[in-house]
Design an enzyme around this catalytic site. Structure first.
Site, PDB file in Angstrom:
ATOM      1  NE  ARG A   1     -10.878  -9.910  -2.010  1.00 25.06           N
ATOM      2  CZ  ARG A   1     -11.220  -8.549  -2.788  1.00 25.06           C
ATOM      3  NH1 ARG A   1     -11.410  -9.136  -4.082  1.00 25.06           N
ATOM      4  NH2 ARG A   1     -11.262  -7.422  -2.647  1.00 25.06           N
TER       5      ARG A   1
ATOM      6  CE  LYS B   1      -3.697  -1.842   2.713  1.00 27.56           C
ATOM      7  NZ  LYS B   1      -4.899  -1.719   2.012  1.00 27.56           N
TER       8      LYS B   1
END
Length: 486
Positions: free
Chosen positions: A333, A259
């Site tokens: 996920r 990120k």
């Protein structure tokens, strides 16, 4: 200190209308409060305050707060109970003023809804300052009068649940590691005889063949933990439970798909799903809700290292499906895929998972509401009705086959962990991915990325991690427990 509510008058410029507690106090001080209020200029607007000193020896300082219209109820445009929200916001402002005056105790007018008043007080005063030498004075809110003490206590319990989630989310990632998160929750549940907590180590996760979860955890020096909580509140301990699953990434660097560094510190709260779910179970236990709940939280860090997942790697989930990891920052996920497979072991009445899953959810709804993707209208109705009461809103999002095709059209594996059109409908393709690991007919996925933190949008929460939607989950569980009685 004392916090009293006042309604705005129906007519412009009309006299202020006190709550019952305000009226009683005004009589106690021979009408001085009403007199002073009228001398102070125009009537109090919603959420605005006036402070008076020296009116009564028991209450050296009295804060009067504007509650808005007296008959405010459910607002269909806003999808919440406006009266309850007005009380929460007003009481929070009043209590903070008492705190600024450094008065250690405050009595709060129930304002006709003691639960909402208690929520406003306890949520409004909360602040994470564990690690500071200079702390704000602690203020203990209490109910003014004794009429609604049961509702007040319920509100305190609801708010303390959300504050627990805020505490866990706000704490630095070196203080709340996977094991420390699990131990903190275990300690909160220690006093309840009908709760069992299992802190599952990496060896157990391996035995359960949770390959997707393990693939995320292996990039970090911190070992993963699978936290499993059993709360048996129903009269029959064999009743089908509500299963709550929470994403527990205690720090998310993005892994190899790193990120940007600006704002990355906020990723200490990427376990917000686990924090809200576990806090909801702590609250359900405190309220002795008559239903069985199982909580599951896969806990780990997502870090870049020589052992980390690489873009393009293929991993195998618990149900045997292979997943192409096209972006290592779509890691939540992967944890949830295995946890959702495991959730099917419990013959659940419903499976609800919560996760700070996608930036796309924040783009779609901002901080107004949690996005809900569900295959069950029954489940949606319960969540929606609960959120109207709590003011912590939910909004239904699509689970179309349209999105499924975008994750199953994958070159190397059964599914890809990102949609093939990259950013388009990112929250929806993430939900479609999770659906590949669900066979239960009542399942809901709550994407809470947009409601993770608060700047100034929710007036009764200070700036920082929000702990949303803990109270909605609790209210939802409470409604479910009534459902099973009827």
């Amino acid at each position: 200190g004392l916090v009293l509510g006042v309604y705005s008058s129906e007519k412009d410029g009309g006299a202020a209308q006190f709550t019952n507690a305000g009226d009683a106090f005004d009589r106690l001080v021979s009408g001085k409060l009403r007199e002073l209020l009228s001398l102070c200029g125009p009537p109090l607007k919603k959420g605005k305050t006036r402070v008076f000193h020296g009116l009564h020896q028991d209450f050296p300082s009295v804060v009067v707060v504007g509650l808005g219209k007296k008959n405010a109820g459910v607002n269909d445009q806003e999808n919440w109970n406006e009266g309850k929200e007005n009380i929460r916001a007003a009481v929070a402002v009043g209590c903070r003023q008492i705190q600024d005056l450094e008065i250690p105790c405050v009595e709060v007018d129930p304002c006709g809804d003691a639960q909402s008043a208690a929520e406003g007080a306890v949520l409004g005063l909360h602040e994470y300052n564990e690690l500071k030498q200079k702390k704000k004075p602690i203020v203990t809110p209490q109910l003014h009068g004794s009429a609604e003490s049961e509702a007040w206590q319920k509100g305190v319990t609801y708010a303390e649940g959300q504050n627990l989630a805020r505490y866990l989310m706000e704490a630095p990632a070196n203080y709340i590691t996977p094991i420390k998160f699990a131990e903190h929750i275990e300690q909160k549940l220690r006093s309840f005889s009908n709760v069992k907590v299992h802190i599952r180590p990496e060896s157990w996760i391996t035995t359960e063949q949770m390959g997707a979860f393990l693939s995320v955890a292996k990039g970090s020096a911190e070992p993963p933990i699978f936290l499993e909580i059993h709360y048996l509140g129903a009269a029959n301990t064999n009743d089908s439970p509500l299963v709550l699953v929470g994403k527990g990434v205690t720090f998310d660097s993005g892994g190899i798909s790193l990120k940007p560094s600006s704002g990355m510190d906020a990723m200490r709260a990427d376990m917000g799903g686990a924090a809200t779910v576990c806090s909801a179970i702590v609250t359900a236990a405190a309220l002795s809700l008559p239903l069985n709940i199982i909580g599951l939280a896969p806990l780990c860090e997502n870090m870049p290292s020589g052992k980390a997942n690489k873009p393009g790697d293929v991993v195998r989930a618990k149900n045997g499906k292979t997943i192409q990891v096209d972006n290592t920052d779509a890691e939540g996920r992967l944890l949830l895929a295995d946890a959702l497979c495991y959730a099917h072991n419990f013959n659940a009445r419903a499976i609800v998972n919560a996760a700070t899953l996608t930036g796309a959810m924040d783009v779609a709804l901002g901080s107004a509401a949690t996005g809900v993707f569900t295959n069950s209208s029954w489940l949606w109705t319960h969540l929606y009705e609960a959120s109207i009461l709590t003011g912590d809103r939910v909004w239904r999002m699509p689970l179309f086959e349209h999105y499924t095709k975008q994750v199953t059209d994958c070159p190397l594996a059964d599914v890809s962990n990102i949609g093939k059109y990259s950013r388009a409908g990112g929250a929806c393709t993430a939900a479609a991915f999770l659906k590949e690991f669900v066979t239960a007919s009542h399942w809901a996925h709550l994407d809470i990325a947009g409601v993770m933190s608060n700047k100034d949008e929710v007036p009764y929460l200070r700036k920082g991690m929000a702990g949303r939607p803990t109270r909605t989950l609790v209210e939802f569980a409470a409604r479910l427990s009534q459902d099973s009685h009827n």
